[in-house]
Motif scaffolding. Structure first.
Motif, PDB file in Angstrom:
ATOM      1  N   ASP A   1      69.932  55.664  -2.340  1.00 13.20           N
ATOM      2  CA  ASP A   1      70.665  56.924  -2.347  1.00 13.20           C
ATOM      3  C   ASP A   1      70.659  57.626  -3.701  1.00 13.20           C
ATOM      4  N   GLY A   2      70.186  56.978  -4.709  1.00 14.57           N
ATOM      5  CA  GLY A   2      70.212  57.562  -6.047  1.00 14.57           C
ATOM      6  C   GLY A   2      71.354  56.969  -6.845  1.00 14.57           C
TER       7      GLY A   2
ATOM      8  N   SER B   1      49.869  61.932 -16.210  1.00 14.43           N
ATOM      9  CA  SER B   1      50.833  62.709 -15.449  1.00 14.43           C
ATOM     10  C   SER B   1      51.540  61.785 -14.469  1.00 14.43           C
ATOM     11  N   VAL B   2      52.862  61.890 -14.372  1.00 10.34           N
ATOM     12  CA  VAL B   2      53.571  61.056 -13.399  1.00 10.34           C
ATOM     13  C   VAL B   2      53.261  61.501 -11.979  1.00 10.34           C
ATOM     14  N   GLN B   3      52.703  62.688 -11.820  1.00  8.47           N
ATOM     15  CA  GLN B   3      52.324  63.174 -10.501  1.00  8.47           C
ATOM     16  C   GLN B   3      50.962  62.646 -10.063  1.00  8.47           C
TER      17      GLN B   3
ATOM     18  N   TRP C   1      66.638  58.854  -8.938  1.00  6.56           N
ATOM     19  CA  TRP C   1      66.080  58.267  -7.729  1.00  6.56           C
ATOM     20  C   TRP C   1      64.804  57.548  -8.104  1.00  6.56           C
ATOM     21  N   ILE C   2      64.574  56.389  -7.487  1.00 11.80           N
ATOM     22  CA  ILE C   2      63.313  55.670  -7.644  1.00 11.80           C
ATOM     23  C   ILE C   2      62.506  55.920  -6.374  1.00 11.80           C
ATOM     24  N   ILE C   3      61.269  56.337  -6.558  1.00 12.14           N
ATOM     25  CA  ILE C   3      60.393  56.639  -5.437  1.00 12.14           C
ATOM     26  C   ILE C   3      59.249  55.643  -5.481  1.00 12.14           C
ATOM     27  N   ASN C   4      59.107  54.856  -4.419  1.00 15.08           N
ATOM     28  CA  ASN C   4      58.073  53.832  -4.355  1.00 15.08           C
ATOM     29  C   ASN C   4      57.165  54.142  -3.167  1.00 15.08           C
ATOM     30  N   ASN C   5      55.881  54.306  -3.435  1.00 15.21           N
ATOM     31  CA  ASN C   5      54.895  54.645  -2.407  1.00 15.21           C
ATOM     32  C   ASN C   5      55.301  55.878  -1.616  1.00 15.21           C
ATOM     33  N   GLY C   6      55.872  56.857  -2.290  1.00  5.71           N
ATOM     34  CA  GLY C   6      56.228  58.121  -1.663  1.00  5.71           C
ATOM     35  C   GLY C   6      57.548  58.119  -0.912  1.00  5.71           C
ATOM     36  N   HIS C   7      58.311  57.037  -0.980  1.00  8.68           N
ATOM     37  CA  HIS C   7      59.581  56.930  -0.259  1.00  8.68           C
ATOM     38  C   HIS C   7      60.719  56.614  -1.236  1.00  8.68           C
ATOM     39  N   PHE C   8      61.871  57.252  -1.029  1.00 10.01           N
ATOM     40  CA  PHE C   8      63.049  56.953  -1.831  1.00 10.01           C
ATOM     41  C   PHE C   8      63.494  55.528  -1.544  1.00 10.01           C
TER      42      PHE C   8
ATOM     43  N   LEU D   1      59.963  58.038 -10.963  1.00 13.14           N
ATOM     44  CA  LEU D   1      61.379  58.312 -11.138  1.00 13.14           C
ATOM     45  C   LEU D   1      61.595  59.804 -10.998  1.00 13.14           C
ATOM     46  N   MET D   2      62.702  60.182 -10.376  1.00 12.92           N
ATOM     47  CA  MET D   2      63.054  61.590 -10.259  1.00 12.92           C
ATOM     48  C   MET D   2      64.499  61.738 -10.725  1.00 12.92           C
TER      49      MET D   2
END
Length: 74
Positions: free
Chosen positions: A47-48, A11-13, A37-44, A24-25
């Motif tokens: 800007d996408g 799961s990606v979650q 959007w790329i999310i690294n360690n819980g942070h964007f 990735l979102m």
């Protein structure tokens, strides 16, 4: 469509299954456009990025223009 099962599915979650903590979102804008959007360690991480689908025919025409140096700007 059935979800994957067994030891090969992740799961990606599930943060434990993604050692680099990067996810990735995607958000669908219309039939041919999404925002990534790329999310690294819980942070964007920015800007996408707006991504658009182009048909194979359009991609081949673009590649042909690039090869011949006749690229046009839209």
């Amino acid at each position: 469509m059935q979800p994957a099962s067994g030891s090969e599915s992740n799961s990606v979650q599930d943060k434990a299954s993604t050692p680099d903590r990067e996810n990735l979102m995607f958000k669908k804008i219309d039939d041919k456009t999404v925002i990534l959007w790329i999310i690294n360690n819980g942070h964007f991480t920015g800007d996408g990025r707006r991504l658009s689908y182009c048909s194979d025919q359009v991609q081949r025409a673009y590649a042909g223009q690039r090869r011949t140096g006749q690229q046009t700007r839209n």
